[in-house]
Enzyme design. Structure first.
Site, mmCIF file in Angstrom:
data_model
loop_
_atom_site.group_PDB
_atom_site.id
_atom_site.type_symbol
_atom_site.label_atom_id
_atom_site.label_comp_id
_atom_site.label_asym_id
_atom_site.label_seq_id
_atom_site.Cartn_x
_atom_site.Cartn_y
_atom_site.Cartn_z
ATOM 1 N N ASN A 9 31.293 38.483 31.339
ATOM 2 C CA ASN A 9 32.514 39.207 30.977
ATOM 3 C C ASN A 9 33.599 38.707 31.917
ATOM 4 O OD1 ASN A 9 34.576 40.952 30.435
ATOM 5 N ND2 ASN A 9 33.527 42.807 31.145
ATOM 6 N N TRP A 10 34.449 37.832 31.389
ATOM 7 C CA TRP A 10 35.465 37.192 32.239
ATOM 8 C C TRP A 10 36.613 38.149 32.576
ATOM 9 C CZ3 TRP A 10 36.452 31.714 29.647
ATOM 10 C CH2 TRP A 10 35.257 30.978 29.674
ATOM 11 N N LYS A 11 36.713 39.253 31.842
ATOM 12 C CA LYS A 11 37.827 40.202 32.025
ATOM 13 C C LYS A 11 39.156 39.429 31.891
ATOM 14 C CE LYS A 11 34.579 42.909 34.669
ATOM 15 N NZ LYS A 11 34.280 43.847 35.750
ATOM 16 N N HIS A 95 33.388 49.441 27.860
ATOM 17 C CA HIS A 95 33.357 49.046 29.275
ATOM 18 C C HIS A 95 34.076 50.093 30.134
ATOM 19 C CE1 HIS A 95 33.895 46.802 32.968
ATOM 20 N NE2 HIS A 95 32.918 46.023 32.540
ATOM 21 N N GLU A 97 35.999 49.857 32.539
ATOM 22 C CA GLU A 97 37.416 49.592 32.807
ATOM 23 C C GLU A 97 38.280 50.057 31.644
ATOM 24 O OE1 GLU A 97 36.882 45.478 33.846
ATOM 25 O OE2 GLU A 97 35.831 46.130 35.657
ATOM 26 N N GLU A 167 25.796 49.705 33.082
ATOM 27 C CA GLU A 167 26.635 49.227 34.184
ATOM 28 C C GLU A 167 27.046 50.413 35.050
ATOM 29 O OE1 GLU A 167 28.579 45.214 33.097
ATOM 30 O OE2 GLU A 167 29.946 46.781 32.485
ATOM 31 N N GLY A 173 31.975 45.091 40.556
ATOM 32 C CA GLY A 173 32.994 44.455 41.394
ATOM 33 C C GLY A 173 32.943 44.887 42.847
ATOM 34 N N SER A 213 27.661 43.597 39.791
ATOM 35 C CA SER A 213 27.401 42.693 40.920
ATOM 36 C C SER A 213 26.107 41.901 40.760
ATOM 37 C CB SER A 213 27.414 43.469 42.247
ATOM 38 O OG SER A 213 28.682 44.059 42.452
ATOM 39 N N GLY A 234 30.151 39.955 35.606
ATOM 40 C CA GLY A 234 31.599 39.833 35.771
ATOM 41 C C GLY A 234 31.935 38.671 36.682
ATOM 42 N N GLY A 235 32.229 38.970 37.947
ATOM 43 C CA GLY A 235 32.717 37.960 38.898
ATOM 44 C C GLY A 235 31.928 36.658 38.909
HETATM 45 P P1 13P Z 1 30.777 42.357 38.367
HETATM 46 O O1 13P Z 1 29.625 41.454 38.029
HETATM 47 O O2 13P Z 1 31.981 41.622 38.861
HETATM 48 O O3 13P Z 1 30.362 43.486 39.260
HETATM 49 O O4 13P Z 1 31.272 43.033 36.986
HETATM 50 C C1 13P Z 1 30.332 43.642 36.164
HETATM 51 C C2 13P Z 1 30.974 43.978 34.876
HETATM 52 O O5 13P Z 1 31.846 44.823 34.800
HETATM 53 C C3 13P Z 1 30.544 43.235 33.682
HETATM 54 O O6 13P Z 1 31.036 43.829 32.529
#
Ligand code: 13P
Length: 252
Positions: A9-11, A95, A97, A167, A173, A213, A234-235
């Site tokens: 998930n590149w956001k 999600h 966010e 999640e 994050g 993470s 994510g990251g």
């Molecule tokens: P991180 O891997 O950066 O913690 O993000 C997880 C995430 O929100 C994937 O959707």
């Protein structure tokens, strides 16, 4: 059919040029993966990303959001039908966010899931508790309610198309990952819920990803848990080497 999947998930990261390079680099490093590999790219890059993976076994693209209506006066929005017409296979819905920053709740997410399924998309439904809930020991109650509200109205054929991503919000994050036991316990709980509602076969085939993470150094132990079928990353999905290592952490 294998339940496993690693999805990035590149956001709101990467320019179109960077995004194209990232996909190409991951594909070069991984080759033909033993698991489903999904890139969740920004909306502007969806068509480009789809062209890059088209015809490559086990690669697919996910949108990060879509609107719950099929068309109309919704400035700035994208419909499920538009996504499926250009070959997009998955859409990330629910999600944390979007729950936090866009005020999405499980009733709205349920509508989006219905619309996505009608258009032939496969939703990656995200659920997970916040830190205070975990500290109070109420995580199963809260995640259970999320799963129930978003998914219980579906019929068994529809639920087969769903991927669930657990999640925990406190792990997103933050560099703080759920332990393999915490992940396994929640995944097993979700699978039991789905078994009770939709039957053991459906639950057995359901893909449940862990997100929060996920890094190359914790992916193997997380993914080796019996009910953890892969990750929503994510990251670490923004770096080709790290993401390829996480993909390769899946046994197949
Ligand atoms: P991180 O891997 O950066 O913690 O993000 C997880 C995430 O929100 C994937 O959707």
């Amino acid at each position: 059919m294998s339940r496993t999947m690693v999805a990035g998930n590149w956001k709101m990261n990467t320019s179109p040029a960077e995004g194209a390079r990232l996909i190409q680099e991951v594909m070069e490093k991984v080759g033909t993966p033993a698991t489903r590999v999904v890139f969740g790219v920004p909306a502007l890059q969806l068509m480009q990303a789809q062209e890059l993976v088209a015809g490559h076994t086990n690669y697919a693209i996910a949108a990060q959001n879509m609107h719950q209506e099929t068309s109309g006066a919704y400035t700035g929005e994208i419909s499920a039908g538009m996504l499926s017409e250009v070959g997009i296979e998955y859409v990330i819905l629910g999600h944390s966010e979007r729950r936090d920053y866009a005020g999405e709740d499980d009733d709205l997410i349920n509508l989006k899931i219905q619309r996505a399924l009608e258009a032939g998309l496969r939703p990656i439904y995200c659920c997970g508790e916040k830190l205070d809930i975990r500290e109070a020991g109420n995580q199963e109650l809260v995640v259970g309610k999320q799963v129930e509200q978003a998914l219980y109205s579906l019929d068994p054929e529809q639920i087969e198309k769903i991927v669930i991503a657990y999640e925990p919000v406190w792990a997103i994050g933050t560099g703080r990952t759920a332990s393999k036991e915490q992940a396994q316990d929640m995944h097993a709980y979700i699978r039991r819920m789905i078994a009770n509602q939709f039957g053991a076969d459906v639950a057995q085939n359901l893909t449940i990803l862990y997100g929060g993470s996920v890094k190359p150094n914790n992916a193997v132990e997380l993914f080796s848990q019996p009910d953890v079928d892969g990750g929503l990353v994510g990251g670490a999905s923004l770096d080709a080497e790290n993401f390829a290592a996480i993909v390769n952490a899946i046994g197949g």
